[in-house]
Design a protein around this motif. Structure first.
Motif, PDB file in Angstrom:
ATOM      1  N   VAL A 121       0.816  -1.215   0.000  1.00  0.00           N
ATOM      2  CA  VAL A 121       0.000   0.000   0.000  1.00  0.00           C
ATOM      3  C   VAL A 121       0.856   1.274   0.000  1.00  0.00           C
ATOM      4  N   GLY A 122       2.176   1.127  -0.153  1.00  0.00           N
ATOM      5  CA  GLY A 122       3.041   2.287  -0.256  1.00  0.00           C
ATOM      6  C   GLY A 122       3.376   2.956   1.053  1.00  0.00           C
ATOM      7  N   LEU A 123       3.449   2.187   2.126  1.00  0.00           N
ATOM      8  CA  LEU A 123       3.764   2.762   3.436  1.00  0.00           C
ATOM      9  C   LEU A 123       5.115   2.300   3.985  1.00  0.00           C
ATOM     10  N   ASN A 124       6.038   1.960   3.113  1.00  0.00           N
ATOM     11  CA  ASN A 124       7.393   1.658   3.579  1.00  0.00           C
ATOM     12  C   ASN A 124       7.963   2.867   4.320  1.00  0.00           C
ATOM     13  N   GLY A 125       8.583   2.621   5.471  1.00  0.00           N
ATOM     14  CA  GLY A 125       9.160   3.699   6.240  1.00  0.00           C
ATOM     15  C   GLY A 125       8.225   4.314   7.262  1.00  0.00           C
ATOM     16  N   PHE A 126       6.970   3.859   7.282  1.00  0.00           N
ATOM     17  CA  PHE A 126       5.992   4.399   8.237  1.00  0.00           C
ATOM     18  C   PHE A 126       5.757   3.461   9.421  1.00  0.00           C
ATOM     19  N   GLU A 127       6.517   2.374   9.488  1.00  0.00           N
ATOM     20  CA  GLU A 127       6.244   1.326  10.465  1.00  0.00           C
ATOM     21  C   GLU A 127       6.145   1.854  11.900  1.00  0.00           C
ATOM     22  N   ASN A 128       7.022   2.749  12.283  1.00  0.00           N
ATOM     23  CA  ASN A 128       7.091   3.196  13.673  1.00  0.00           C
ATOM     24  C   ASN A 128       6.336   4.494  13.935  1.00  0.00           C
ATOM     25  N   ARG A 129       5.660   4.993  12.935  1.00  0.00           N
ATOM     26  CA  ARG A 129       4.878   6.215  13.116  1.00  0.00           C
ATOM     27  C   ARG A 129       3.634   5.914  13.942  1.00  0.00           C
ATOM     28  N   ALA A 130       3.255   6.837  14.810  1.00  0.00           N
ATOM     29  CA  ALA A 130       1.977   6.717  15.526  1.00  0.00           C
ATOM     30  C   ALA A 130       0.841   6.972  14.550  1.00  0.00           C
ATOM     31  N   ILE A 131      -0.257   6.243  14.684  1.00  0.00           N
ATOM     32  CA  ILE A 131      -1.340   6.375  13.706  1.00  0.00           C
ATOM     33  C   ILE A 131      -1.926   7.785  13.713  1.00  0.00           C
ATOM     34  N   GLY A 132      -1.824   8.492  14.824  1.00  0.00           N
ATOM     35  CA  GLY A 132      -2.366   9.835  14.897  1.00  0.00           C
ATOM     36  C   GLY A 132      -1.606  10.858  14.079  1.00  0.00           C
TER      37      GLY A 132
END
Length: 252
Positions: A121-132
């Motif tokens: 879905v194109g979210l590489n690099g977002f693993e540790n981001r808070a969903i908010g």
């Protein structure tokens, strides 16, 4: 094609006040069905009934071989508590609960599957981001990644393309086409009639009750759309509570 989902005179609502009235129809296995209608037409209420969150006031919802655990549900983003302290990686990982259980370990194989879903879905690099911290489009991509992991026979999407950019819509619509090509049954609540006409062969036009259900070109006529608006405008939210039989209804 055999019916995967059958609605028999279903009425759904809250505090015995109906939001969907006496709806009957069938969804074939492998169908790609759009559910459209004016605001307040009952689309989200219908989906909550189909996935087992909401119990019918009357009538029955009959499913095919899988039970509600084999339905992947993507709610509207407004239903997600974005203040909850969870990372994108862990949130997407909840899509594996059906196979690992709520307290299942997050082994190497599971972590690999989560990484693959995020990449899809194109979210590489977002693993540790808070969903908010995510934008609206990033939030929808995350929700689609969780659906990917659920690997369900039926997929129910509530406003999946609402308030996102054109590129995100195109990327996520490609996933919907992929699920359909794999033979999964896909239902999506949508507002964009042109998107529906271009991509969804079947449509349910809903306005508290059924206005039309069938081939998209036949359902989305000017007369039917006008009737849907009239039906929603005529609905009285202050009407008396719905009277149903004493026998309890159930979602089969």
């Amino acid at each position: 094609m055999a019916a995967y989902l059958r609605l028999r005179d279903v009425t759904l609502g809250y505090d015995r006040h109906p939001a969907v009235h006496h709806l009957s129809g069938e969804v074939a296995s492998g169908a790609l069905l759009a559910v459209v209608g004016p605001n307040g037409a009952g689309k989200s209420t219908l989906f909550r009934g189909i996935v087992g969150i909401l119990r019918p006031l009357a009538g029955t919802i009959e499913r095919g071989d899988p039970d509600v655990r084999d339905i992947a549900y993507l709610p509207q983003t407004t239903d997600i508590d974005r203040s909850f302290p969870i990372s994108v990686f862990d949130f997407v990982g909840t899509g594996l609960w059906r196979s690992t259980g709520f307290f299942g370990g997050m082994g190497r194989q599971a972590r690999g599957r989560i990484a693959q879903a995020l990449a899809a879905v194109g979210l590489n690099g977002f693993e540790n981001r808070a969903i908010g911290t995510l934008s609206g489009g990033q939030m929808q991509r995350m929700l689609f990644a969780r659906v990917l992991l659920q690997d369900a026979a039926m997929i129910v999407l509530d406003e999946p393309f609402n308030a996102i950019d054109a590129r995100t819509s195109a990327d996520l619509l490609a996933l919907v086409r992929r699920w359909h090509a794999e033979g999964r049954t896909v239902l999506a609540a949508l507002h964009d009639f042109e998107l529906v006409r271009a991509n969804f062969p079947e449509t349910l036009l809903l306005a508290r009750g059924k206005v039309a259900w069938g081939a998209t070109a036949e359902a989305l006529t000017a007369d039917n759309l006008q009737e849907a608006r009239r039906m929603c405008e005529a609905f009285d939210d202050g009407a008396a509570a719905c009277v149903v039989d004493d026998m309890p209804s159930r979602a089969a």
